[in-house]
Design a protein around this motif. Structure first.
Motif, PDB file in Angstrom:
ATOM      1  N   ARG A 189       0.862  -1.192   0.000  1.00 37.12           N
ATOM      2  CA  ARG A 189       0.000   0.000   0.000  1.00 37.12           C
ATOM      3  C   ARG A 189       0.893   1.235   0.000  1.00 37.12           C
ATOM      4  O   ARG A 189       2.027   1.180   0.446  1.00 37.12           O
ATOM      5  CB  ARG A 189      -0.913  -0.007   1.218  1.00 37.12           C
ATOM      6  N   TRP A 190       0.377   2.344  -0.513  1.00 34.81           N
ATOM      7  CA  TRP A 190       1.175   3.570  -0.656  1.00 34.81           C
ATOM      8  C   TRP A 190       2.436   3.280  -1.483  1.00 34.81           C
ATOM      9  O   TRP A 190       3.514   3.772  -1.183  1.00 34.81           O
ATOM     10  CB  TRP A 190       1.549   4.173   0.705  1.00 34.81           C
ATOM     11  N   ASN A 191       2.256   2.464  -2.510  1.00 36.71           N
ATOM     12  CA  ASN A 191       3.345   2.115  -3.417  1.00 36.71           C
ATOM     13  C   ASN A 191       3.497   3.276  -4.414  1.00 36.71           C
ATOM     14  O   ASN A 191       2.933   3.263  -5.511  1.00 36.71           O
ATOM     15  CB  ASN A 191       3.012   0.804  -4.125  1.00 36.71           C
ATOM     16  N   SER A 192       4.250   4.290  -4.011  1.00 37.36           N
ATOM     17  CA  SER A 192       4.255   5.572  -4.717  1.00 37.36           C
ATOM     18  C   SER A 192       5.017   5.509  -6.036  1.00 37.36           C
ATOM     19  O   SER A 192       6.031   4.831  -6.153  1.00 37.36           O
ATOM     20  CB  SER A 192       4.880   6.649  -3.830  1.00 37.36           C
ATOM     21  N   TYR A 233      -5.737   3.406  -6.509  1.00 40.60           N
ATOM     22  CA  TYR A 233      -4.885   4.458  -5.941  1.00 40.60           C
ATOM     23  C   TYR A 233      -5.605   5.128  -4.782  1.00 40.60           C
ATOM     24  O   TYR A 233      -6.813   5.400  -4.851  1.00 40.60           O
ATOM     25  CB  TYR A 233      -4.528   5.483  -7.010  1.00 40.60           C
ATOM     26  N   THR A 236      -5.748  11.377  -1.260  1.00 36.72           N
ATOM     27  CA  THR A 236      -5.218  11.996  -0.056  1.00 36.72           C
ATOM     28  C   THR A 236      -5.658  13.453   0.050  1.00 36.72           C
ATOM     29  O   THR A 236      -6.401  13.952  -0.795  1.00 36.72           O
ATOM     30  CB  THR A 236      -3.681  11.936  -0.064  1.00 36.72           C
ATOM     31  N   THR A 241      -3.120  11.766  -7.109  1.00 42.29           N
ATOM     32  CA  THR A 241      -2.462  10.716  -6.347  1.00 42.29           C
ATOM     33  C   THR A 241      -1.566   9.868  -7.245  1.00 42.29           C
ATOM     34  O   THR A 241      -1.795   9.767  -8.445  1.00 42.29           O
ATOM     35  CB  THR A 241      -3.499   9.802  -5.683  1.00 42.29           C
ATOM     36  N   ASP A 242      -0.533   9.287  -6.627  1.00 41.34           N
ATOM     37  CA  ASP A 242       0.237   8.244  -7.319  1.00 41.34           C
ATOM     38  C   ASP A 242       0.529   7.107  -6.342  1.00 41.34           C
ATOM     39  O   ASP A 242       1.486   6.367  -6.502  1.00 41.34           O
ATOM     40  CB  ASP A 242       1.542   8.809  -7.897  1.00 41.34           C
ATOM     41  N   HIS A 243      -0.334   6.970  -5.330  1.00 37.68           N
ATOM     42  CA  HIS A 243      -0.097   6.021  -4.235  1.00 37.68           C
ATOM     43  C   HIS A 243      -0.959   4.773  -4.447  1.00 37.68           C
ATOM     44  O   HIS A 243      -2.145   4.753  -4.126  1.00 37.68           O
ATOM     45  CB  HIS A 243      -0.432   6.652  -2.889  1.00 37.68           C
ATOM     46  N   ARG A 394       1.356  15.273   5.629  1.00 40.30           N
ATOM     47  CA  ARG A 394       1.630  13.873   5.291  1.00 40.30           C
ATOM     48  C   ARG A 394       2.944  13.410   5.888  1.00 40.30           C
ATOM     49  O   ARG A 394       3.097  12.246   6.259  1.00 40.30           O
ATOM     50  CB  ARG A 394       1.650  13.671   3.776  1.00 40.30           C
ATOM     51  N   THR A 398       4.323   9.729   6.883  1.00 44.76           N
ATOM     52  CA  THR A 398       5.030   8.911   5.897  1.00 44.76           C
ATOM     53  C   THR A 398       6.524   8.823   6.191  1.00 44.76           C
ATOM     54  O   THR A 398       7.095   9.666   6.862  1.00 44.76           O
ATOM     55  CB  THR A 398       4.832   9.478   4.483  1.00 44.76           C
TER      56      THR A 398
END
Length: 422
Positions: A189-192, A233, A236, A241-243, A394, A398
């Motif tokens: 998850r949150w694989n940016s 995705y 946020t 987003t790119d997460h 964030r 993070t």
């Protein structure tokens, strides 16, 4: 206002670079931001300008094209690769110089020269490229370094999982060796960065018990590998987003996909977060200083009940507290960044944690105070404070929440952790 050009603690070479960066911004980047209604991307009342809400909340192509043009111009001018090794066209900048640059650019305020939400800058931050260059084979470097710099693919970063964030040693993603290959199962998850990546840096346990830092391996996995699935995705505070959420179902890679040493993947992850944390701390410091600068300017001009706000202690003292903290943070960040250039990063991991959690908290407090000083207009999207707050909030979570970073400091302080004990 920023005093970096006259600061006696900054080398003349770095001051000259900062002057060149300012001239480049004013001569090339600001005109690019103004042309063809590109200003729409920086009008935070129009968040849709950047975001394709109908396609997962991903960045719109015209926004990506503008960022690519900014980077192309910065690369042509010799700035974009500044932090990279000379072999990759860079200047092998030190962590100290990068912290000074990032503070300086963030203090200039929001703009195409240094965009917060996308983390794009005329002086690029290339953490995954640096990882491949440091730990990768010649084949991995040839395939991923240049493409990662110019944006034709590159490497995303997959460490966090749905059930595991900062407790990465308990990750559930597994890789089992079968013959000469590895089979990966699990999820992230949150694989940016996956929306534009050709490969993903996937961390998976290959040996050892849960909770053990050793036994986790970093794999470079092409995103088109069978069994590699992007489930969606996460949206946020700041969009686009790119997460990504990612599932790995019997993903097969060869032994050549391993980055670095089998079982020592967290060494790679540690380098990633240490470099990013100190640079992020510098950016948070600069953005917070920008909030203070605008608040002081406004308080001097705004007249209420016959006097400028600047004459009222209720306005003065909170800004005095913030300005004092900014000075102390700058000293700590630059000292720690300088030590990163000369010492094993695990020896000063606690100092990096101090810089990061305090600077990120400082920035949020500065943005909040700026809203208060500016009153109703400060709360609006006509001024930058809400955007600065939403972005920097964030970083209190993070790459290690502030609680985890305080835990790191406590571990070093009381002797429970330190170099050789990770």
């Amino acid at each position: 206002m920023s005093t970096t050009h006259t600061d006696p603690s900054i080398s003349e070479a770095t001051k000259s670079l900062l002057r060149s960066l300012d001239e480049f911004i004013e001569g090339e980047i600001e005109p690019l931001q103004r042309q063809d209604d590109n200003v729409r991307f920086f009008d935070h009342r129009r968040e849709w300008a950047r975001t394709d809400f109908d396609h997962g909340g991903l960045p719109r192509q015209d926004w990506q094209d503008l960022l690519r043009e900014m980077k192309r111009r910065a690369d042509k001018a010799g700035f974009y690769r500044h932090d990279l090794p000379i072999e990759l066209g860079g200047n092998d900048a030190t962590s100290l110089e990068m912290s000074i640059i990032r503070e300086h650019l963030a203090r200039r305020g929001l703009g195409l020269h240094n965009d917060l939400q996308d983390e794009s800058s005329i002086v690029g931050n290339h953490p995954t490229v640096r990882l491949v260059w440091t730990f990768g084979t010649d084949e991995q470097k040839d395939e991923l370094c240049e493409s990662g710099i110019v944006g034709n693919g590159g490497l995303a970063f997959g460490l966090t999982e749905p059930g595991h964030g900062s407790d990465a040693t308990w990750m559930e993603t597994r890789a089992e060796q079968r013959g000469g290959d590895w089979v990966i199962n699990g999820g992230k998850r949150w694989n940016s960065g996956l929306h534009a990546a050709s490969h993903d840096l996937v961390f998976a346990r290959t040996s050892g018990a849960d909770g053990n830092a050793r036994g986790i391996t970093a794999f470079i996995v092409p995103v088109n590998t069978p069994g590699f699935r992007i489930d969606g995705y996460r949206w946020t505070f700041n969009m686009p987003t790119d997460h990504a959420d990612v599932t790995f179902e019997n993903v097969v890679v060869s032994n050549s996909a391993i980055l670095g040493v089998e079982g020592e993947g967290l060494v790679i992850a540690q380098q990633f977060v240490h470099e990013n944390r100190i640079r992020q701390a510098a950016s948070s410091l600069g953005a917070g200083e920008h909030c203070i600068d605008l608040s002081v300017e406004y308080a001097r001009a705004r007249v209420t009940f016959g006097e400028p706000l600047a004459r009222r202690q209720a306005v003065q003292w909170p800004l005095v507290e913030l300005a004092t903290e900014a000075e102390m943070l700058r000293a700590l960040i630059r000292k720690t960044a300088g030590e990163l250039d000369t010492r094993d990063h695990l020896e000063i991991s606690d100092r990096v944690a101090m810089c990061n959690y305090r600077a990120n908290r400082f920035c949020c407090e500065a943005a909040d105070r700026a809203m208060q000083v500016h009153g109703g207009i400060g709360y609006s999207r006509h001024l930058p404070f809400e955007h600065i707050y939403r972005h920097h909030r964030r970083y209190r979570i993070t790459e290690g929440s502030e609680e985890i970073q305080m835990r790191k400091v406590a571990g070093y302080l009381f002797g429970f952790a330190g170099a050789g004990k990770y």
